[in-house]
Design a protein around this motif. Structure first.
Motif, short mmCIF file in Angstrom:
data_model
loop_
_atom_site.label_atom_id
_atom_site.label_comp_id
_atom_site.label_asym_id
_atom_site.label_seq_id
_atom_site.Cartn_x
_atom_site.Cartn_y
_atom_site.Cartn_z
N LYS A 169 -12.58 -22.33 12.39
CA LYS A 169 -11.54 -21.92 11.46
C LYS A 169 -10.31 -21.52 12.26
O LYS A 169 -10.41 -20.76 13.20
CB LYS A 169 -12.03 -20.74 10.62
CG LYS A 169 -13.20 -21.07 9.74
CD LYS A 169 -13.60 -19.90 8.89
CE LYS A 169 -14.77 -20.28 7.99
NZ LYS A 169 -15.11 -19.21 7.06
N SER A 170 -9.17 -22.04 11.85
CA SER A 170 -7.92 -21.71 12.53
C SER A 170 -7.37 -20.40 11.99
O SER A 170 -7.15 -20.26 10.79
CB SER A 170 -6.90 -22.83 12.34
OG SER A 170 -5.68 -22.49 12.96
N ALA A 171 -7.16 -19.45 12.90
CA ALA A 171 -6.55 -18.17 12.55
C ALA A 171 -5.75 -17.71 13.76
O ALA A 171 -6.27 -16.99 14.61
CB ALA A 171 -7.61 -17.14 12.17
N LEU A 228 -4.16 -13.09 12.69
CA LEU A 228 -5.58 -12.78 12.62
C LEU A 228 -5.90 -11.54 11.80
O LEU A 228 -6.82 -11.54 10.99
CB LEU A 228 -6.16 -12.65 14.03
CG LEU A 228 -7.68 -12.53 14.13
CD1 LEU A 228 -8.37 -13.72 13.48
CD2 LEU A 228 -8.09 -12.43 15.59
N ALA A 229 -5.14 -10.49 11.97
CA ALA A 229 -5.41 -9.24 11.24
C ALA A 229 -5.33 -9.45 9.73
O ALA A 229 -6.17 -8.94 8.98
CB ALA A 229 -4.44 -8.15 11.67
N SER A 230 -4.37 -10.23 9.27
CA SER A 230 -4.22 -10.45 7.83
C SER A 230 -5.24 -11.44 7.28
O SER A 230 -5.55 -11.42 6.09
CB SER A 230 -2.80 -10.93 7.51
OG SER A 230 -2.55 -12.16 8.14
N ARG A 231 -5.76 -12.31 8.13
CA ARG A 231 -6.71 -13.33 7.67
C ARG A 231 -8.16 -12.97 7.96
O ARG A 231 -9.07 -13.70 7.58
CB ARG A 231 -6.39 -14.66 8.34
CG ARG A 231 -4.99 -15.15 7.94
CD ARG A 231 -4.69 -16.53 8.39
NE ARG A 231 -5.70 -17.45 7.92
CZ ARG A 231 -5.84 -18.67 8.42
NH1 ARG A 231 -5.05 -19.09 9.37
NH2 ARG A 231 -6.78 -19.47 7.97
N ALA A 232 -8.40 -11.85 8.63
CA ALA A 232 -9.74 -11.49 9.07
C ALA A 232 -10.74 -11.38 7.93
O ALA A 232 -11.89 -11.79 8.06
CB ALA A 232 -9.69 -10.18 9.87
N ALA A 233 -10.33 -10.83 6.80
CA ALA A 233 -11.25 -10.61 5.68
C ALA A 233 -11.81 -11.92 5.13
O ALA A 233 -12.93 -11.94 4.61
CB ALA A 233 -10.55 -9.83 4.58
N SER A 234 -11.07 -13.01 5.24
CA SER A 234 -11.51 -14.28 4.65
C SER A 234 -12.30 -15.17 5.62
O SER A 234 -12.69 -16.27 5.26
CB SER A 234 -10.30 -15.05 4.14
OG SER A 234 -9.46 -15.42 5.21
N LEU A 235 -12.56 -14.71 6.83
CA LEU A 235 -13.23 -15.55 7.81
C LEU A 235 -14.72 -15.70 7.54
O LEU A 235 -15.29 -16.77 7.74
CB LEU A 235 -13.00 -15.00 9.22
CG LEU A 235 -11.55 -15.05 9.70
CD1 LEU A 235 -11.40 -14.36 11.03
CD2 LEU A 235 -11.06 -16.49 9.78
N ALA A 236 -15.37 -14.63 7.13
CA ALA A 236 -16.82 -14.69 6.84
C ALA A 236 -17.13 -13.74 5.69
O ALA A 236 -16.56 -12.65 5.61
CB ALA A 236 -17.61 -14.31 8.08
N PRO A 243 -22.49 -13.37 13.29
CA PRO A 243 -21.82 -13.49 14.59
C PRO A 243 -20.51 -14.27 14.48
O PRO A 243 -20.44 -15.27 13.77
CB PRO A 243 -22.82 -14.25 15.46
CG PRO A 243 -24.13 -14.14 14.76
CD PRO A 243 -23.81 -13.99 13.30
N ILE A 244 -19.51 -13.80 15.19
CA ILE A 244 -18.20 -14.46 15.25
C ILE A 244 -17.96 -14.84 16.71
O ILE A 244 -18.16 -14.03 17.61
CB ILE A 244 -17.07 -13.51 14.80
CG1 ILE A 244 -17.31 -12.96 13.40
CG2 ILE A 244 -15.71 -14.19 14.92
CD1 ILE A 244 -16.98 -13.89 12.28
N VAL A 301 -13.96 -18.92 15.30
CA VAL A 301 -12.57 -18.63 14.93
C VAL A 301 -11.68 -19.02 16.10
O VAL A 301 -11.76 -18.43 17.18
CB VAL A 301 -12.39 -17.14 14.58
CG1 VAL A 301 -10.94 -16.85 14.22
CG2 VAL A 301 -13.31 -16.74 13.44
N ASP A 302 -10.83 -20.00 15.87
CA ASP A 302 -9.89 -20.48 16.89
C ASP A 302 -8.59 -19.72 16.71
O ASP A 302 -7.92 -19.85 15.69
CB ASP A 302 -9.67 -21.98 16.71
CG ASP A 302 -8.97 -22.61 17.90
OD1 ASP A 302 -8.04 -21.99 18.44
OD2 ASP A 302 -9.37 -23.73 18.28
N ILE A 303 -8.22 -18.90 17.71
CA ILE A 303 -7.02 -18.05 17.58
C ILE A 303 -5.78 -18.67 18.22
O ILE A 303 -4.76 -18.01 18.35
CB ILE A 303 -7.29 -16.65 18.16
CG1 ILE A 303 -7.62 -16.72 19.65
CG2 ILE A 303 -8.39 -15.95 17.38
CD1 ILE A 303 -7.59 -15.38 20.35
N ARG A 304 -5.88 -19.94 18.60
CA ARG A 304 -4.70 -20.60 19.17
C ARG A 304 -3.70 -20.93 18.07
O ARG A 304 -4.03 -20.90 16.89
CB ARG A 304 -5.12 -21.88 19.90
CG ARG A 304 -6.07 -21.61 21.06
CD ARG A 304 -6.59 -22.89 21.69
NE ARG A 304 -7.29 -23.68 20.69
CZ ARG A 304 -7.31 -25.02 20.68
NH1 ARG A 304 -6.69 -25.70 21.61
NH2 ARG A 304 -7.96 -25.67 19.73
#
Length: 137
Positions: free
Chosen positions: A71-73, A78-86, A92-93, A54-57
């Protein structure tokens, strides 16, 4: 006892304590939000355990180059998109930023979202590139 009574020595002791504190600050400020991995350990996690990167830039930074399959977040979202990351929150993240300074905040947000195994890439994308590992544009 005379050593501590001399003002010059007290100044040197104070200087040593302050400089030691400043050297330790990055580790202290990162807190217990998560673990770190170097680029070699990150590739092991990606290849052997299918870790999600997860790229947080910001989007503009991400567009200039990022880890393969990252994945760009952006940190702000990040908080709003966290559920869709995995799909599986036990996977592992690996959180990536430019230099590793913002990753602690990203780890905290993902931990709050329920992910259990979160790592920060030590040195961020800069360390990844310095290790000669691939970057996608």
């Amino acid at each position: 006892m005379n050593f501590f009574a001399d003002y010059n020595n007290l100044a040197l002791i104070a200087l040593a304590v302050v400089s030691g504190g400043l050297l330790a600050w990055p580790t202290i400020s990162r807190g217990t939000s998560g673990k770190t991995v170097n680029p070699a350990a990150a590739t092991q996690l990606i290849n052997k355990r299918n870790a999600v990167v997860v790229d947080i830039r910001e989007a503009t930074e991400y567009a200039k180059g990022h880890l393969p399959q990252a994945k760009s977040a952006p940190l702000a979202d990040l908080a709003s998109r966290a559920a869709s990351l995995a799909k599986d929150k036990s996977v592992p993240i690996i959180v990536v930023c430019q230099t590793g300074q913002r990753s602690g905040k990203g780890q905290a947000a993902l931990k709050e979202a329920g992910y259990s195994e979160i790592y920060s890439l030590e040195g961020g994308l800069a360390a990844w590139q310095q290790a000669g590992l691939p970057v996608v544009k």
